[in-house]
Design a protein around this motif. Structure first.
Motif, PDB file in Angstrom:
ATOM      1  N   ALA A  55      10.266   6.895  44.735  1.00 41.07           N
ATOM      2  CA  ALA A  55       9.250   5.894  44.383  1.00 41.07           C
ATOM      3  C   ALA A  55       8.875   4.952  45.538  1.00 41.07           C
ATOM      4  CB  ALA A  55       9.720   5.118  43.159  1.00 41.07           C
ATOM      5  N   ARG A  90       0.620  11.315  42.068  1.00 43.41           N
ATOM      6  CA  ARG A  90       1.796  11.463  41.201  1.00 43.41           C
ATOM      7  C   ARG A  90       1.772  10.340  40.171  1.00 43.41           C
ATOM      8  NH1 ARG A  90       7.449  12.816  43.785  1.00 43.41           N
ATOM      9  NH2 ARG A  90       7.745  13.604  41.659  1.00 43.41           N
ATOM     10  N   GLN A 203      16.893  17.775  44.768  1.00 46.44           N
ATOM     11  CA  GLN A 203      16.902  16.645  45.703  1.00 46.44           C
ATOM     12  C   GLN A 203      18.332  16.157  45.985  1.00 46.44           C
ATOM     13  OE1 GLN A 203      14.857  16.952  43.085  1.00 46.44           O
ATOM     14  NE2 GLN A 203      12.932  15.864  43.343  1.00 46.44           N
ATOM     15  N   ASN A 254      13.698   7.717  35.374  1.00 47.99           N
ATOM     16  CA  ASN A 254      14.173   8.311  36.631  1.00 47.99           C
ATOM     17  C   ASN A 254      14.170   9.831  36.488  1.00 47.99           C
ATOM     18  OD1 ASN A 254      15.270   7.910  39.333  1.00 47.99           O
ATOM     19  ND2 ASN A 254      17.199   8.693  38.528  1.00 47.99           N
ATOM     20  N   LYS A 255      14.596  10.499  37.513  1.00 48.03           N
ATOM     21  CA  LYS A 255      14.570  11.968  37.562  1.00 48.03           C
ATOM     22  C   LYS A 255      15.170  12.585  36.299  1.00 48.03           C
ATOM     23  CE  LYS A 255      13.114  13.980  40.125  1.00 48.03           C
ATOM     24  NZ  LYS A 255      11.724  14.491  39.972  1.00 48.03           N
TER      25      LYS A 255
HETATM   26  O1  MRU Z   1      10.490  13.582  42.192  1.00 52.05           O
HETATM   27  P1  MRU Z   1      11.102  12.647  43.194  1.00 52.05           P
HETATM   28  O2  MRU Z   1      11.955  13.332  44.199  1.00 52.05           O
HETATM   29  O3  MRU Z   1      10.062  11.748  43.825  1.00 52.05           O
HETATM   30  O4  MRU Z   1      12.043  11.736  42.318  1.00 52.05           O
HETATM   31  C1  MRU Z   1      12.773  10.714  42.925  1.00 52.05           C
HETATM   32  C2  MRU Z   1      13.686  10.027  41.995  1.00 52.05           C
HETATM   33  O5  MRU Z   1      13.760  10.334  40.824  1.00 52.05           O
HETATM   34  C3  MRU Z   1      14.439   8.866  42.524  1.00 52.05           C
HETATM   35  O6  MRU Z   1      15.644   8.711  41.842  1.00 52.05           O
HETATM   36  C4  MRU Z   1      13.579   7.627  42.327  1.00 52.05           C
HETATM   37  O7  MRU Z   1      12.347   7.741  42.995  1.00 52.05           O
HETATM   38  C5  MRU Z   1      14.242   6.417  42.727  1.00 52.05           C
HETATM   39  S1  MRU Z   1      14.569   6.367  44.431  1.00 52.05           S
HETATM   40  C6  MRU Z   1      14.204   4.909  44.928  1.00 52.05           C
END
Ligand code: MRU
Length: 368
Positions: A55, A90, A203, A254-255
């Motif tokens: 993010a 996104r 990730q 979150n993810k």
């Molecule tokens: O799809 P992504 O790789 O952009 O997802 C990232 C995440 O879910 C992170 O946990 C989230 O952005 C927080 S990191 C500051």
């Protein structure tokens, strides 16, 4: 942070003062490559195709995208088109809209000739602010790890589980989940990180493991479904994750898979923390499950997997029967009741409306 002894951020202005460089995260962990953004469209593609992700880094890249747009055409029409185009890349991470709004606020009152210089300046400020915010999160989170360590036998390891990559690669530097871990490591606390692989894009396996390894932090990559088992056996002292959008009432998006870790943590009395940079709070949203748009990405990410073969080639293979439908929800929402604390640059907050509003009154006012 350091890559092979050299300090890096994830995004920076080139020596020419106009183009922007990023670490191309689609190439990690196998290759460390720098990509150049020369136009607003390059920045939009970098976000959409996840050369940059996380993010806060999405926000910083969008800010530089606006600077690249202002360099080529600083008119109202062109900037507003750039805003819309970058915003559509996104949908879930709120830092994208936050950064675009910040850029518009800085540029709108100026004449077109004044805009390019101010745009680069404001984008650099947003990047620098992100570094300081994440450093602040590290300072606020460090005492949590120190307290866990103090409750253990001397020399015993503090085991921390994290999901996805909320590390320095997800920000400009430090990372909201990893900043406290890096600081604990540097303070000599024996930490070990359980790294969820984080299917479908991995990730955790590709990015978190890579950055922890480069910084010398002991870690182990685990399959996504392992966390519950580890918690049942006392092998996790705390969970810390990042967030793409946190509501005014403390629900955390979150993810995908984060919610299941929070449930397992609650069932096993393991504290569940969220590293939360304040630009990630969406004061306009109150019920995370109902209101936060969840990005659905291509099913290809689920159906295929990419890796390095024994001969060193990077190859993508299919792992799903050709005709099986696939679904790819990229995020989920962990309700505030499952969150032990929000680790922000202004301290550790309870995950509720009152605590969040008291810590960030100016943001509440701005959103009203
Ligand atoms: O799809 P992504 O790789 O952009 O997802 C990232 C995440 O879910 C992170 O946990 C989230 O952005 C927080 S990191 C500051």
């Amino acid at each position: 942070m350091q890559v092979d002894g050299r300090p890096y951020r994830t995004i920076w202005l080139n020596d020419d003062g106009e183009t922007v460089e990023i670490i191309d995260q689609t190439k990690l962990p196998h290759r460390f490559e720098i990509a150049r953004l020369e136009t607003m469209e390059d920045a939009a593609i970098a976000i959409k195709d996840m050369l940059v992700r996380g993010a806060p880094l999405i926000g910083a890249t969008a800010a530089y995208g606006m600077a690249l747009a202002a360099r080529s055409d600083p008119s109202n029409e062109a900037l507003s088109a750039a805003y819309d185009h970058l915003h559509a890349t996104r949908p879930t991470a709120i830092n994208l809209r936050w950064a675009l709004d910040e850029m518009m606020q800085a540029l709108s009152p100026l004449s077109p000739t004044e805009r390019p210089a101010r745009a680069y300046e404001r984008a650099a400020e947003i990047a620098d602010e992100d570094v300081e915010i994440n450093r602040g999160i590290g300072r606020a989170g460090l005492p949590i790890i120190e307290a866990i360590c103090a409750g253990k036998r001397p020399g015993e390891t503090v085991n921390i589980l994290t999901h996805c990559n909320a590390g320095w690669l997800a920000t400009v530097d430090w990372g909201p989940a990893t900043a406290p871990i890096y600081m604990a490591h540097e303070a000599g606390i024996p930490v070990h990180v359980w790294v969820d692989e984080t299917r479908p894009r991995n990730q955790g396996a590709s990015l978190t493991a890579w950055e922890l390894g480069h910084h010398g932090v002991p870690h182990t990559v685990i399959a996504d479904n392992t966390g519950g088992h580890l918690m049942q056996h006392g092998m996790v002292d705390m969970v810390i994750v990042g967030t793409d959008r946190t509501t005014a009432s403390g629900d955390v998006c979150n993810k995908i898979g984060t919610y299941l870790k929070a449930l397992a943590a609650r069932d096993n009395s393991v504290p569940f923390y969220v590293g939360l940079p304040s630009p990630t709070i969406d004061f306009r949203v109150h019920d995370g499950v109902k209101e936060i748009p969840i990005e659905q990405r291509s099913g290809e990410e689920v159906a295929k997997i990419t890796g390095r073969t024994a001969s060193g080639d990077i190859e993508t293979v299919t792992i799903v029967p050709e005709k099986s439908p696939v679904a790819n929800y990229a995020f989920d929402v962990t309700p505030a009741r499952l969150v032990t604390g929000l680790v922000t640059e202004r301290g550790v907050l309870a995950a509720n409306r009152e605590a969040i509003a008291a810590a960030f009154p100016e943001r509440v006012q701005a959103a009203a």
